[in-house]
Design an enzyme around this catalytic site. Sequence first.
Site, mmCIF file in Angstrom:
data_model
loop_
_atom_site.group_PDB
_atom_site.id
_atom_site.type_symbol
_atom_site.label_atom_id
_atom_site.label_comp_id
_atom_site.label_asym_id
_atom_site.label_seq_id
_atom_site.Cartn_x
_atom_site.Cartn_y
_atom_site.Cartn_z
ATOM 1 N N THR A 50 36.198 50.581 60.570
ATOM 2 C CA THR A 50 37.486 51.264 60.515
ATOM 3 C C THR A 50 38.548 50.289 61.001
ATOM 4 O OG1 THR A 50 38.729 53.220 61.252
ATOM 5 C CG2 THR A 50 37.204 52.264 62.839
ATOM 6 N N ARG B 138 46.936 50.325 46.417
ATOM 7 C CA ARG B 138 46.218 49.565 47.456
ATOM 8 C C ARG B 138 44.862 50.219 47.765
ATOM 9 N NH1 ARG B 138 43.944 50.637 52.764
ATOM 10 N NH2 ARG B 138 43.935 48.694 53.913
ATOM 11 N N VAL B 139 43.843 49.386 47.854
ATOM 12 C CA VAL B 139 42.515 49.852 48.261
ATOM 13 C C VAL B 139 42.076 48.990 49.434
ATOM 14 C CG1 VAL B 139 40.084 49.996 47.571
ATOM 15 C CG2 VAL B 139 41.864 50.689 45.966
ATOM 16 N N THR C 82 39.521 56.086 59.660
ATOM 17 C CA THR C 82 38.592 56.417 58.584
ATOM 18 C C THR C 82 37.366 57.042 59.200
ATOM 19 O OG1 THR C 82 39.308 54.559 57.233
ATOM 20 C CG2 THR C 82 37.020 55.225 56.948
HETATM 21 N N1 ASP Z 1 39.920 50.916 56.928
HETATM 22 C C1 ASP Z 1 40.875 51.816 56.340
HETATM 23 C C2 ASP Z 1 41.649 51.103 55.296
HETATM 24 O O1 ASP Z 1 41.947 49.927 55.451
HETATM 25 C C3 ASP Z 1 41.809 52.414 57.311
HETATM 26 C C4 ASP Z 1 41.273 52.716 58.685
HETATM 27 O O2 ASP Z 1 40.107 52.850 58.906
HETATM 28 O O3 ASP Z 1 42.048 52.801 59.620
HETATM 29 O O4 ASP Z 1 42.032 51.721 54.332
#
Ligand code: ASP
Length: 334
Positions: free
Chosen positions: A245, A222-223, A194
């Site tokens: 992230t 999904r969130v 992210t």
């Molecule tokens: N944090 C993000 C999510 O769970 C994904 C990521 O940063 O890798 O959607």
Amino acid sequence: MSTRRKFLFSSAAASIAALAGKRSFGAASYQTRKNDPVVVSTWDFGKAANAEAWKTLRNGGSALDAVEAGVKIPEADPNNHTVGYGGYPDREGHVTLDACIMDEQYRCGAVMCLEHIKHPIAVARLVMEKTPHVQLVGEGALQFALANGFQKENLLTPESEKAWKEWLKESKYEPVMNIENQNNLPGGPYNHDTIGMLAMDAKGHLSGACTTSGMAFKMRGRVGDSPIIGAGLYVDNEVGAATSTGVGEEVIRIVGSHLVVELMRQGYTPKAACKEAVERIVRRNPKKAKDIQVGFLAINKKGVYGAYALQKGFTYSVKSGREEKIYDAESKWK
Ligand code: ASP
């Protein structure tokens, strides 16, 4: 707070932190001059995003404008499979995007599970500025975007579609860690990461933005943590800002970014605060914490930044008047 009181407050906080052994852990934090603008963001791809944000910051623009402009770079990049256009879809083939933004007045906006719109961060900002709400999701978020002049686009690129079809053959939900920094990873097309960006402008104001396509091949609807104020992003202009992230479910459970900011309020350095948040994830489930990635990135009101992750491989990018660098964050597991 008067300057003197501020000074006393920060010295007292620093001494408390020193006594508690929570001082900075080394190289990857940097003290800028007072009100020197600075922007930090997650991963190597944050470098190009920072460069865009910097155009606003160096001209005396606001941190809020800077972070919005900055994260639009990976959002528009079809080769980035973890953010915006070109992001990997959910398990049913829909690209669903999550984003949030927060400024120095605790104003915030978010969109979740938004489809067909290339720049979810811009919609999140409009939610903040034009509605009495903080979050809009799914169909309602799309309606709001279209009513405000955004164009409906197909965000599933041929490359992402191919990766999804490949994934369907086994349909195993196994996110690969740090995928953005592992080119040609043999493990398959699984993917997460992210962009979380934090900036301080010439007035000393902080803002942040966070945007993602979420975990690749996630369940429909999904969130994760990224668009949740307090989890994926939090800004408190008195103290600092943080973003995250990695596997969002674990960040939500500890309300990670808010936790990092509150730890900084207690006197922790940005890096020590990120470390403590990571440790909390480990304490909750040490076994699980071995197999997943979570990284936090934070900045305080003095422009000192720091980061910490569960696993090796989390990088973050920094741009200020003095440096343009990508750092390796320290991690719990080496
Ligand atoms: N944090 C993000 C999510 O769970 C994904 C990521 O940063 O890798 O959607």
